[in-house]
Each structure stands twice: as structure tokens, then as C-alpha cells.
Design an enzyme around this catalytic site. Structure first.
Site, PDB file in Angstrom:
ATOM      1  N   ASP A 269       0.823  -1.214   0.000  1.00 10.16           N
ATOM      2  CA  ASP A 269       0.000   0.000   0.000  1.00 10.16           C
ATOM      3  C   ASP A 269       0.859   1.266   0.000  1.00 10.16           C
ATOM      4  OD1 ASP A 269      -2.447   1.341   0.050  1.00 10.16           O
ATOM      5  OD2 ASP A 269      -3.251   0.107   1.666  1.00 10.16           O
TER       6      ASP A 269
ATOM      7  N   ASP B 111     -10.019   3.626  -4.006  1.00 15.25           N
ATOM      8  CA  ASP B 111     -10.760   2.414  -3.619  1.00 15.25           C
ATOM      9  C   ASP B 111     -12.171   2.371  -4.210  1.00 15.25           C
ATOM     10  OD1 ASP B 111      -8.547   2.095  -2.068  1.00 15.25           O
ATOM     11  OD2 ASP B 111      -9.649   1.736  -0.205  1.00 15.25           O
TER      12      ASP B 111
END
Ligand code: GAL
Length: 494
Positions: free
Chosen positions: A150, A210
């Protein structure tokens, strides 16, 4: 003579291979398939949750459909020990991570874990920036097969492709140095244009903020629409249509071993209807995104199971040619809903063996007849491909979907998937199944389109018609290129 000049030059500059460091390994020859806990469980992770999910994924037939990675997302760790080594949270994972990996391996899975190219993960657990070698060794010692990496708390090490690529490359090299094959899944939300360079760094890279469980609802937290050339804030709460409209411009950069990742699937999470979930799954498959289930499988319903196991759609995702479909047209339509302007799109792309996948996507607010001429389907930069001069059989990839009664009986544990509607990829890979002409991978023959003709299909509101075109046996197969400039024909008005 030439030899000696060459030897002298290589002594001076070293020999160079081009492209550099590509492919990074021989993994992900087709897009990764698996399950990841984030969309359904967020930080609520544990050994029990992970292992019971894995057992359920297998019992539902999903593991053998090809979903082979079980991926643990954020919030698993308890910081570092006195040697600086990452430690699992023993309340959540009492037996440790190697135990989890070994259990998953014995169930026929591969195991994925998560870390972050920053000082903390997005959930504010310890990140791997500055600890890449140590952490890669730890993951390898736990028998991890996949790393999602990430981008939170990256200490400002972003803003140009070079800075971001260098930060992510450190972990790529560290994983390589362990000697264990570990699929490297980069998650920096499309920042710094990873589709231009990340094939030299990772096996896949997220290209958007997202996803959330809506078909086309805009949200201020996902401000980019795909119309801007640079997205300064990828955000989150991005709808399926938002992600697709961004992917349209860059998806051609995907290739075997290196894929644009459109984010995890929402199928089964309840925010979309059956047509919308079919559209979501179809597009993720045709655009060769990794297919990571993102649902709580203990409450999966029959519709979701019948979508997620559809062999004719998964065969497109796993097609050995590995070319993502392209958008061939996009028109706005007048039937808007409360979320704004409706639109319709045609996507098309080559498959192995000379087949072609075609998707008519109706993001308008009513069902409609949609059309695709062969000229639109086979449009090329140099004009129209000679493929337009062939006759084609049309297979509908949703027509043989598993019926809901059978799906329900599998969920109840009383029924078994049948080979007319289900494919076991553990027994035979999609590649071999396609080469062997297994009919379950082709959907249902529903008609033909002659040379130069037009395909017409009814497409539900927020739905798709997804088709495989295959050359009609004995068709003329004219090879002369039809060199015409492409023109958008504006026949869609509602
Ligand atoms: C986000 C990422 C999500 C999930 C989450 C965990 O940055 O895009 O997929 O991993 O972090 O905190």
C-alpha cells in the site's frame, strides 16, 4: 573487428538488456484470482475468519473455479520486536502467520499478506519503508506467496513517477532476493501514472482510488472522473462506472505478468442489483483486472455464486493471450437517473485462437437494444481490420449461467456444481480447457453476424451483453484490409 569494438564498449558501459528488469518474475501470467478480506471485513481480521473463509470458498466451488489466493489485508500486526521484525497480533493470530500459510497451503491455496511502502499502513500499523529487506525475509520465512503493498504515510516520497517507482522498486528487489516466488501487487491507487512504468516493478498495480459498492453513484471523496490527464487525489468511494471510465484510457498497458488492477470485487456485498454485479464482473474480467472476491462468503447468495463461478466469463479473464479489451465507443444517453447522465459503451478485444470478446454496456437508466457493427468491433488505428470481412458465430457468455436453484443447493451443502455450468480449473487450467475447446467455456451459441454486419442485443438497465465471436467454420475469410477512416456514428439518441 566488430567483436572487439563490442567487447571494448561493453567493458566501458556494461551490457544492457532492454526492457530493464522486465518481466519481474514469471508469476501472474493471467490476472491473479483469489479472495481478500478488506471489502467485507476491513480491520476485523483473525486466524479463524481467514481459515473459515478459505474452507467456505472451497466448499462453494470457488477455489476450484480459480480463486486460489487467500489474501489478508491491513491490521494484522502488532508492530516490531526488539530485532525490528514484524510480529503478528497474537490475539488475532494466536498460532502465527506461518501456521496460517501452512494451513492454507494444505487446503490448496496460496497465501497473500499486506504491508505498506510508508512508515505506517493505512490502518496505522507498522509500515515497511526502510525495513524492506527485513520484512521481505519475514514474509518469505512465513511462506507467503503474494504481497499487497500500500501507499499510506509515504513520507512525501511521491509526486513524480521516478520517486514513486524507486520507493516501490526497493520492495520488488527485496522480495526477489528472498528466492521465494512472491506475487507483488502494488497498491498506490494510480498515483504517478504507474501504468507507464510499473510493469518493471510489480505484477499488478492499482489504477484508481478504492472501489465502493455502487454502480454509478458519484462521491466527492473520489473526485477524478477519468477526463483529467492527471488525478492529483485518487481518493476512495469510487463507483464501478467511475473506475471503468478511468481505465478506458490506460488499460492497454496491461500484459501477461503486469496488470492494471481495478480493485477488488464487490459482487455479493449488497449495494448493486444482479445486472449491475454481472456488469461489474464482466468488465473486470474483460479488462484483465485481478479478480479478488471481496465478500463475506458465509452470507453469499445464489445470484452472487452464479456470477462468480461463470466459467465463460472467467475464461475471458484467464485467456492466455492476455490482452485487455478496449473501449470502442461511448455515447451519452438521455435516460438519466438521480446520479446524472446515462451512457452506453462498446468494448472489444482479441482472445486466443482468433476469437474476439465484445461487451455492450448499458449504463443508461432503461433497458435498450444496443448495436455494434463489425467495423466498430474491429476498429484499428490503421483503419478497419480485415476481420470485418469474416462471418462470425456469436456466443452469449451469460446465457448458460448456473441456475439459481443449483447455486442455492451448493450454498446449502446439498448440491454439487455440474460440469454443464461449472469449470474445475484445479483439474484443468483455463488455458488448456480453451485449447481443448471445452464448451462450458464458450457460453451459448445464439446467432451469427455476416461479413460487414451489425450485432444487435437487448441490454438491461445497468447491464451488459457479453459475447464471444468465433469465426464461422467455412466462412469466406477475406483477407483484404478495409482501409476506411473510423467515424463515430451518432445514432443513439435515447
Ligand atoms: C487502502 C487500500 C485498500 C485497503 C486499505 C487498508 O489504501 O486501497 O484496498 O488495503 O488501504 O487500510
Amino acid at each position: 573487428m566488430h567483436g572487439s569494438i563490442f567487447t571494448a564498449l561493453s567493458a566501458l558501459f556494461g551490457t544492457r538488456t532492454y526492457p530493464p528488469q522486465y518481466p519481474i518474475n514469471d508469476l501472474a501470467q493471467s490476472p491473479a484470482m483469489g479472495w481478500n478480506n478488506w471489502n467485507a471485513y476491513a480491520c476485523n481480521v483473525s486466524e479463524t475468519m481467514l481459515l473459515s473463509t478459505a474452507a467456505k470458498v472451497a466448499a462453494l466451488g470457488l477455489r476450484d473455479s480459480g480463486y486460489q489466493y487467500i489474501v489478508l489485508d491491513d491490521c494484522w500486526s502488532n508492530g516490531r520486536d526488539h530485532n525490528g521484525e514484524l510480529q503478528p497480533d497474537r490475539e488475532k493470530f494466536p498460532s502465527g502467520m506461518k501456521y496460517v500459510a501452512d494451513q492454507l497451503h494444505s487446503m490448496g491455496y496460496l497465501f497473500g499478506m499486506y504491508s505498506d511502502a510508508g512508515s505506517y499502513t493505512c490502518g496505522k500499523y507498522a509500515g515497511s519503508l526502510g525495513y524492506e529487506e527485513k520484512d521481505a525475509k519475514t514474509f518469505a520465512s512465513w511462506n507467503v506467496d503474494y504481497l499487497k503493498y500500500d501507499n499510506c504515510f509515504n513520507e512525501g516520497l511521491s509526486g513524480t513517477p521516478k520517486i514513486t517507482a524507486e520507493r516501490y522498486r526497493v520492495m520488488k528487489n527485496a522480495l526477489k532476493a528472498t528466492g521465494r516466488p512472491i506475487l507483488y501487487s502494488m497498491c498506490n491507487w494510480g498515483e504517478d501514472l504507474p501504468w507507464n512504468w510499473a510493469h518493471t516493478v510489480a505484477n499488478s498495480w492499482r489504477m484508481s482510488g478504492d472501489i465502493y459498492d455502487y454502480f454509478n453513484r458519484p462521491d466527492a471523496r473520489c473526485p477524478c472522473t477519468g477526463e483529467e490527464t492527471y488525478c492529483a487525489y485518487p481518493g476512495y468511494h469510487c463507483s464501478v462506472m467511475n473506475i471503468l471510465n478511468k481505465a478506458a484510457h490506460i488499460i492497454h498497458t496491461s500484459q501477461p505478468g503486469a496488470w492494471n488492477d481495478l480493485d477488488m470485487l464487490e459482487v455479493g456485498n449488497g449495494g448493486m442489483d444482479d445486472e449491475e454485479y454481472k456488469a461489474h464482473f464482466s468488465m473486470w474480467a474483460a479488462l484483465k483486472s485481478p479478480l479478488l472476491l471481496g465478500n463475506d462468503v458465509s452470507v453469499l447468495d445464489a445470484k452472487a455464486l452464479s456470477i462468480l463461478t461463470n466459467p465463460a466469463i472467467i475464461a475471458v479473464s484467464q485467456d492466455p493471450l492476455g490482452v485487455a479489451a478496449s473501449r470502442m465507443y461511448r455515447y451519452y444517453v438521455n435516460d438519466t437517473d438521480q446520479y446524472g447522465q446515462g451512457e452506453i459503451q462498446l468494448w472489444s478485444g482479441p482472445l486466443s485462437g482468433g476469437d474476439q470478446v465484445v461487451i455492450l454496456l448499458n449504463a443508461g437508466n432503461i433497458s435498450r437494444t444496443m448495436k455494434a457493427s463489425l467495423e466498430e468491433v474491429f476498429r484499428q488505428q490503421t483503419g478497419i481490420s480485415p476481420e470485418v470481412s469474416n462471418d462470425w458465430d456469436i456466443y452469449d457468455l451469460w446465457a448458460n449461467r448456473m441456475d439459481l436453484e443449483l447455486a442455492q443447493s451448493i450454498i446449502d451443502g446439498t448440491g454439487k456444481p455440474s460440469p454443464e455450468v461449472y469449470y474445475n480449473a484445479t483439474e484443468t487450467s483455463y488455458k488448456d480447457g480453451l485449447a481443448g475447446g471445452n464448451p462450458v467455456l464458450l457460453g451459448k451459441l445464439v446467432g451469427k453476424v455476416g461479413a460487414g454486419g451489425t450485432i444487435e442485443r437487448e441490454v438491461a438497465r445497468h447491464g451488459v451483453s457479453m459475447l464471444r465471436l468465433r469465426k464461422t467454420v467455412g466462412s469466406a475469410k477475406l483477407q483484404s484490409a478495409v482501409q476506411q477512416p473510423f467515424e463515430l456514428s451518432g445514432t443513439y439518441t435515447n
